[in-house]
Design an enzyme around this catalytic site. Structure first.
Site, mmCIF file in Angstrom:
data_model
loop_
_atom_site.group_PDB
_atom_site.id
_atom_site.type_symbol
_atom_site.label_atom_id
_atom_site.label_comp_id
_atom_site.label_asym_id
_atom_site.label_seq_id
_atom_site.Cartn_x
_atom_site.Cartn_y
_atom_site.Cartn_z
ATOM 1 N N TYR A 106 15.931 29.842 9.379
ATOM 2 C CA TYR A 106 14.683 30.534 9.700
ATOM 3 C C TYR A 106 14.462 30.561 11.212
ATOM 4 O O TYR A 106 14.690 29.572 11.904
ATOM 5 C CB TYR A 106 13.498 29.823 9.058
ATOM 6 C CG TYR A 106 13.419 30.048 7.566
ATOM 7 C CD1 TYR A 106 13.202 31.326 7.053
ATOM 8 C CD2 TYR A 106 13.538 28.981 6.680
ATOM 9 C CE1 TYR A 106 13.120 31.532 5.683
ATOM 10 C CE2 TYR A 106 13.452 29.174 5.312
ATOM 11 C CZ TYR A 106 13.242 30.460 4.818
ATOM 12 O OH TYR A 106 13.158 30.658 3.479
ATOM 13 N N LYS A 149 0.848 -1.197 0.000
ATOM 14 C CA LYS A 149 0.000 0.000 0.000
ATOM 15 C C LYS A 149 0.890 1.256 0.000
ATOM 16 O O LYS A 149 2.094 1.185 0.259
ATOM 17 C CB LYS A 149 -0.906 -0.006 1.222
ATOM 18 C CG LYS A 149 -0.179 0.002 2.571
ATOM 19 C CD LYS A 149 -1.155 -0.231 3.724
ATOM 20 C CE LYS A 149 -0.429 -0.311 5.053
ATOM 21 N NZ LYS A 149 -1.333 -0.748 6.137
HETATM 22 C C1 LIG Z 1 -0.657 -1.900 6.676
HETATM 23 C C2 LIG Z 1 -1.227 -3.178 7.091
HETATM 24 C C3 LIG Z 1 -0.389 -4.259 7.418
HETATM 25 C C4 LIG Z 1 1.118 -4.122 7.500
HETATM 26 O O1 LIG Z 1 1.459 -3.514 8.729
HETATM 27 P P1 LIG Z 1 2.993 -3.316 9.151
HETATM 28 O O2 LIG Z 1 2.931 -2.796 10.530
HETATM 29 O O3 LIG Z 1 3.545 -2.309 8.194
HETATM 30 O O4 LIG Z 1 3.634 -4.624 9.020
HETATM 31 C C5 LIG Z 1 -0.964 -5.467 7.721
HETATM 32 N N1 LIG Z 1 -2.319 -5.613 7.723
HETATM 33 C C6 LIG Z 1 -3.151 -4.600 7.424
HETATM 34 C C7 LIG Z 1 -4.618 -4.817 7.469
HETATM 35 C C8 LIG Z 1 -2.649 -3.357 7.100
HETATM 36 O O5 LIG Z 1 -3.476 -2.347 6.803
#
Ligand SMILES: *Cc1c(COP(=O)(O)O)cnc(C)c1O
Length: 368
Positions: free
Chosen positions: A259, A35
């Protein structure tokens, strides 16, 4: 001449980290989570690096389709499931698996009258209180899905809130597992439980956690969800953000930098100006202790991170000059360490890599 800022993606390290995840939970099938543009690494690169995964899991339906167009033939899973009726048709047409976490999604599938077959991950809320049916409502949701002709396999799924911390004071994995077991009792189907935290602590949970599918994300990208460091878990960095010094200032005691003139020197100092700022994805909140590698040597930030530049202390690196290489995170400097100094987590830094950063591919050794 391009700006010297680059993010090098180490596909070999990504493949190595997937193998580590598999080794933690022998026999389980692995969804590689891609993702958010493969946590900032690029969807197509994720597909290539994780060729050995049993499936790719993500959030965005358009990117699920993109994976099919790119030639990924193994399973694909939508982790938030379908959003509308058009998504329901897409699932069947392109063999995309979907999470189902609301009754509204079940109704969409009932009304779609699909030819099928489609495979579902039915999600239970075991205490995270984000997505899913309660343990009490789970069997009813399962039965409604089972009655849909197009639905083939139903995998039972939940998500851990605190898998990085085995005995969390508010909600332990053990409590979530107990709720899962009660809600899923008597229901046929594979189980999909572990995110990276669950995978990395699988040994410590020996005998308590049974998962047919694992869903590692952050560990594949060389970060940890907490607990030990990535290196201690045998994970390799997968993204090296590197730049160069593009200017040097010699300042005196009492001079300020950047800044807000927030940093004031208490002695004469050499300051290096680095081509990387918050518009590149570097965290603006990074404080003065945030580590930076200059010519392979550790230094720290001084002054505020600005949009296109940041400033580093060169007092202990007299040879540094315009053109000296700087690593912001990655090879030799764990992203989790930079994130922690900036009050955030490695996940956020990777995902925030800005489109204007030139992305290269290369093995980790060239940077080490
Ligand atoms: C993002 C996600 C994962 C992976 O989680 P990590 O902590 O990055 O390993 C697993 N399951 C679901 C449902 C997710 O949304």
């Amino acid at each position: 001449m391009p700006r010297p800022l680059t993010a090098t993606i180490h596909l070999d390290s990504m493949a190595h980290n997937l193998a580590r995840a598999r080794a933690c939970v022998p026999g389980a099938r692995a969804w590689a989570v891609v993702k958010a543009n493969a946590y900032g690494h690029g969807l197509e690169r994720g597909m290539r690096a994780f060729a050995d995964a049993d499936g790719l899991a993500l959030i965005e339906p358009d990117n699920a389709l993109r994976l099919r167009e790119l030639g990924w033939t193994k399973p694909i899973l939508l982790l938030e499931g379908l959003f509308d009726a058009a998504d329901a048709a897409m699932l069947a047409a392109h063999r995309i698996d979907s999470t189902v976490h609301t009754m509204e999604q079940i109704v969409l599938l009932e009304q779609a009258a699909l030819a099928g077959p489609i495979d579902i991950h039915l999600k239970m809320n075991t205490g995270m209180n984000r997505l899913g049916f309660t343990p009490e409502a789970f069997a009813t949701a399962y039965a409604r899905l089972r009655a849909i002709a197009a639905v083939r396999d139903i995998t039972l799924m939940t998500h851990f809130a605190n898998a990085d911390e085995l005995e969390h004071p508010r909600l332990t994995i053990g409590e979530q597992l107990a709720r899962f077991a009660s809600g899923a009792a008597g229901l046929a189907g594979l189980r999909s439980l572990s995110n990276s935290g669950g995978v990395l602590h699988h040994d410590a949970l020996a005998g308590r956690l049974t998962t047919d599918w694992i869903r590692p994300g952050i560990m594949l990208y060389g970060g940890t969800p907490g607990g030990k460091t990535a290196a201690e878990f045998g994970l390799l960095p997968t993204m090296t953000l590197a730049s160069e010094i593009i200017g040097i200032q010699q300042i005196e005691a009492g001079d300020s930098v950047g800044y807000g003139s927030r940093f004031v020197a208490d002695r004469a100092m050499r300051i290096g100006i680095v081509a990387c700022g918050y518009a590149d994805g570097y965290p603006r909140h990074a404080g003065p202790d945030t580590p930076v590698l200059v010519a392979g040597q550790r230094s720290t930030l001084v002054g505020r991170v600005s949009m296109d530049m940041l400033t580093v202390d060169l007092s202990a690196i007299p040879d540094a000059c315009v053109g000296t290489p700087v690593v912001l995170w990655g090879a030799g400097l764990p992203i989790d360490e930079v994130a922690s100094a900036a009050g955030t987590i490695g996940y956020e830094l990777m995902c925030a890599l800005a489109p204007r950063v030139r992305v290269l591919e290369g093995p980790l050794e060239h940077h080490g």
